[in-house]
Enzyme design. Structure first.
Site, PDB file in Angstrom:
ATOM      1  N   PHE A 123      10.148  14.587  82.457  1.00  0.00           N
ATOM      2  CA  PHE A 123       9.622  16.080  82.244  1.00  0.00           C
ATOM      3  C   PHE A 123       8.472  16.106  81.552  1.00  0.00           C
ATOM      4  O   PHE A 123       7.407  16.979  81.628  1.00  0.00           O
ATOM      5  CB  PHE A 123      10.587  17.322  81.682  1.00  0.00           C
ATOM      6  N   LYS A 124       8.190  15.072  80.517  1.00  0.00           N
ATOM      7  CA  LYS A 124       7.150  14.821  79.808  1.00  0.00           C
ATOM      8  C   LYS A 124       5.886  14.630  80.642  1.00  0.00           C
ATOM      9  O   LYS A 124       4.773  15.089  80.059  1.00  0.00           O
ATOM     10  CB  LYS A 124       7.246  13.515  78.782  1.00  0.00           C
ATOM     11  N   ASP A 125       5.987  14.406  81.767  1.00  0.00           N
ATOM     12  CA  ASP A 125       4.851  14.128  82.666  1.00  0.00           C
ATOM     13  C   ASP A 125       4.055  15.518  82.835  1.00  0.00           C
ATOM     14  O   ASP A 125       2.989  15.668  83.167  1.00  0.00           O
ATOM     15  CB  ASP A 125       4.994  13.515  84.118  1.00  0.00           C
TER      16      ASP A 125
END
Length: 482
Positions: A123-125
């Protein structure tokens, strides 16, 4: 939009705007930046936003927080960032163009918000790809360069490096806990050979690495002299970008803006769920924010008791959901700032205790009584819970989930009876299962599938420097390369 520090001291420049704080990370007083006030979203805006693409929605929401980049330029940055080509790992059967579709386990009642479709499968993307493009834009406008110093417990590092690799004017120095990430996570980071990427494996826990980043950021002379910036979730732009997918997830999970949604968020550093808190404060109809931790249950303990008791590295558990092996949540300060009525003196006093290695107790304060008003409930998960949840989701729904998402599903199930009938519960997916293959094999007896573009990544040559958690040594390493 002007920004303030959670600790209240004057910033330089005074009354900074978005671009002023984008490159810096911590405020000069050691606090975290937040908007002077949260912009409020009207019903008319919600209605207008419901049918927008992800890039269009990102532009609409970020325009409320970024008022010092021309609208045309900001729109171009959003359009460049949020494409089906960048977020190309959507689950089979879901529309690639949605970027973050809700994958229903129980139609209209219980689903997963797909946030792991980007290049590093986490999810950091969703925020980091935007941050890379914002950094490159602002640096070019100002004719400047930056040396990014960050710490990762697993996914932030690879997301940052993939977002910044090859970017003009940017170097990345990423600290990670030596030997404590999954082999896939290590391979994603350490196999990068780009000249502007430097990986440092610290012989300690994530909190040791995070403390080094804060110590360097608080050395104002070194920070200025070596142009140190941050991409960890202490960077406001990360949180702002994450607000977008709460709105997009809400629209995907509902049919009208008269409905509510409950979001369950696996949380270690509190950045992801902090964005949900801010979305709710802006007016998004969120019934509950369910916080899920693993065995490192510092945040769960606070929401149950009012006591925030950061653990030392020796007390931090090494778990099968390693990205949440955190015992000092950086973004929690932003939430407490709101909880205590945005009183910076109170926050400064509380974090003086935290920075000294002590706990603080709000259980008897009027502030803690507001937890219900803010919509928070919480729970924790263990290794045995993760294995059982991964098995149940796979056997019952035919869906394979990663270990962190499993923590979220387990805690969401626990709180399902607290959610009003007709309110869907959406768990925010953290990563794809392949990043934690060892535990998936333990749970299911089979290897998780991996995208074709990441086959054999563990066999690639790796480049990493192993160092003790020594602030001065890290400073020397940076200075010799800048």
């Amino acid at each position: 939009m002007k920004y303030i520090s959670t600790r209240g001291h004057a910033a330089q420049p005074a009354n900074p705007e978005f671009c002023d704080i984008l490159l810096g990370g911590l405020a000069p007083d050691g606090g975290l930046y937040l908007p002077e006030s949260y912009p409020q979203v009207t019903r008319a805006e919600l209605d207008a936003w419901r049918g927008l693409s992800y890039a269009e929605l990102a532009f609409a929401i970020l325009s409320k927080f970024i008022t010092d980049i021309p609208a045309g330029d900001l729109k171009a940055i959003c359009d460049k960032t949020y494409t089906a080509e960048v977020y190309r790992h959507v689950r089979a059967g879901d529309r690639a163009s949605d970027i973050t579709p809700v994958h229903w386990l129980e139609e209209g009642r219980f689903g997963l918000l797909e946030l792991s479709n980007g290049p590093t499968l986490a999810f950091k993307d969703m925020a980091m790809q935007l941050l890379g493009n914002l950094f490159e834009y602002v640096l070019a406008q100002r004719g400047e360069t930056i040396n990014i110093l960050g710490a990762t417990s697993g996914d932030t590092g690879s997301a940052a490096e993939y977002a910044m690799r090859g970017k003009q004017g940017v170097r990345v120095f990423m600290l990670s806990p030596h030997g404590l990430m999954s082999p896939f996570q290590r391979a994603q980071m350490y196999s990068l050979q780009d000249d502007n990427i430097f990986n440092i494996a610290v012989t300690g826990m994530f909190d040791d690495a995070q403390d080094i980043v804060k110590a360097v950021s608080n050395d104002h002379a070194f920070k200025a002299g070596h142009k140190i910036g941050a991409v960890n979730s202490i960077n406001w732009a990360r949180v702002a970008a994450q607000i977008v997918y709460y709105f997009k997830g809400y629209f995907a999970a509902t049919k009208s803006n008269d409905e509510q949604v409950a979001f369950c968020v696996p949380s270690g550093n509190f950045g992801n769920i902090c964005a949900g808190h801010i979305a709710r404060r802006m007016g998004l109809p969120v019934a509950k924010l369910i916080l899920a931790t693993n065995e490192n249950d510092v945040l769960d303990e606070f929401f149950r008791t009012g006591i925030y008791r950061p653990r030392k590295a020796a007390e931090t558990h090494v778990t099968s959901s390693p990205s949440m092996d955190i015992s000092k949540a950086s973004n929690f300060e932003r939430f407490v700032f709101d909880l205590v009525g945005r009183d910076p003196k109170t926050v400064a006093a509380l974090w003086a205790e935290v920075d000294a290695g002590r706990a603080f107790d709000l259980s008897a304060s009027p502030a803690f009584a507001r937890i219900a008003e803010f919509g928070f409930v919480s729970g924790a998960s263990s290794h045995a819970d993760r294995l059982a949840t991964i098995r149940k989701v796979f056997e019952q729904y035919g869906v394979m989930i990663d270990t962190h998402t499993a923590d979220g599903v387990k805690v969401a199930w626990e709180h399902a009876t607290d959610i009003p009938a007709g309110v869907p519960v959406v768990v925010l997916e953290t990563a794809l299962p392949v990043k934690f293959a060892e535990t998936i094999v333990e749970a299911l007896g089979r290897e998780p599938e991996r995208p074709a573009d990441l086959e054999g990544i563990e066999k690639l040559a790796q480049r990493v420097e192993v160092m003790a958690p020594d602030v001065d040594a890290i400073k020397r390493f940076i200075a010799e390369r800048t």
